[in-house]
Design a protein around this motif. Structure first.
Motif, PDB file in Angstrom:
ATOM      1  N   ASP A 191       0.834  -1.210   0.000  1.00  0.00           N
ATOM      2  CA  ASP A 191       0.000   0.000   0.000  1.00  0.00           C
ATOM      3  C   ASP A 191       0.866   1.256   0.000  1.00  0.00           C
ATOM      4  N   LYS A 192       1.849   1.279   0.901  1.00  0.00           N
ATOM      5  CA  LYS A 192       2.732   2.441   1.015  1.00  0.00           C
ATOM      6  C   LYS A 192       3.551   2.622  -0.258  1.00  0.00           C
ATOM      7  N   LEU A 236       2.743   1.745  -3.378  1.00  0.00           N
ATOM      8  CA  LEU A 236       1.893   2.285  -4.435  1.00  0.00           C
ATOM      9  C   LEU A 236       1.494   3.729  -4.162  1.00  0.00           C
ATOM     10  N   ASN A 237       1.258   4.046  -2.918  1.00  0.00           N
ATOM     11  CA  ASN A 237       0.903   5.413  -2.549  1.00  0.00           C
ATOM     12  C   ASN A 237       2.059   6.369  -2.840  1.00  0.00           C
ATOM     13  N   ASP A 238       3.276   5.960  -2.475  1.00  0.00           N
ATOM     14  CA  ASP A 238       4.450   6.799  -2.726  1.00  0.00           C
ATOM     15  C   ASP A 238       4.673   7.044  -4.214  1.00  0.00           C
ATOM     16  N   LEU A 239       4.293   6.075  -5.047  1.00  0.00           N
ATOM     17  CA  LEU A 239       4.461   6.213  -6.489  1.00  0.00           C
ATOM     18  C   LEU A 239       3.233   6.810  -7.164  1.00  0.00           C
ATOM     19  N   ASP A 240       2.222   7.120  -6.368  1.00  0.00           N
ATOM     20  CA  ASP A 240       0.971   7.689  -6.874  1.00  0.00           C
ATOM     21  C   ASP A 240       0.355   6.807  -7.964  1.00  0.00           C
ATOM     22  N   LYS A 241       0.269   5.496  -7.656  1.00  0.00           N
ATOM     23  CA  LYS A 241      -0.250   4.515  -8.617  1.00  0.00           C
ATOM     24  C   LYS A 241      -1.641   3.995  -8.245  1.00  0.00           C
ATOM     25  N   GLY A 242      -2.308   4.641  -7.326  1.00  0.00           N
ATOM     26  CA  GLY A 242      -3.645   4.207  -6.939  1.00  0.00           C
ATOM     27  C   GLY A 242      -3.629   3.320  -5.707  1.00  0.00           C
TER      28      GLY A 242
END
Length: 118
Positions: A53-54, A56-62
């Protein structure tokens, strides 16, 4: 809880999966079928999902919905049920992967409607 376990068992039979578990917040085991060390697996799954989760969030991928792991002995699929619950299913056969992934997603949607998992 009986309804949840029945749904999980039916899913295992239909997909010829070997084992599964449902976990809650912070890796708390809700239920499991045919799995040794369920408490530890629930805790480790939560850690993997949280880190993913973290990532994907850091990469702004949803938002993370489903995580697929291929092993030398089959597959493991983690699917979010809602913000606080997830399901992980293990199968020795990954030959019908597309159908398998869709079925797990549908099961997660059905489980999300259960008041015990709200």
């Amino acid at each position: 809880m009986n309804e949840i376990t029945s749904m999980l068992n039916e899913f295992l039979i239909q997909t010829k999966s070997t084992s599964a578990l449902i976990s809650g917040t912070k890796g708390k085991l809700i239920t499991s079928l045919h799995l040794e060390y369920s408490d530890s697996v629930a805790a480790m799954s939560d850690a993997i999902l949280s880190m993913s989760d973290k990532f994907l969030n850091d990469l702004d991928k949803g938002l993370l919905k489903q995580l697929y792991l291929k092993t030398t002995n089959g597959v493991a699929v983690m699917n979010k049920i809602n913000n606080s619950h997830s399901i992980i299913v293990f199968s020795n056969d990954g030959s019908n992967l597309g159908l398998f992934l869709r079925n797990i997603d549908e099961l997660a949607n059905q489980l999300n409607k259960n008041s015990l998992l709200k």
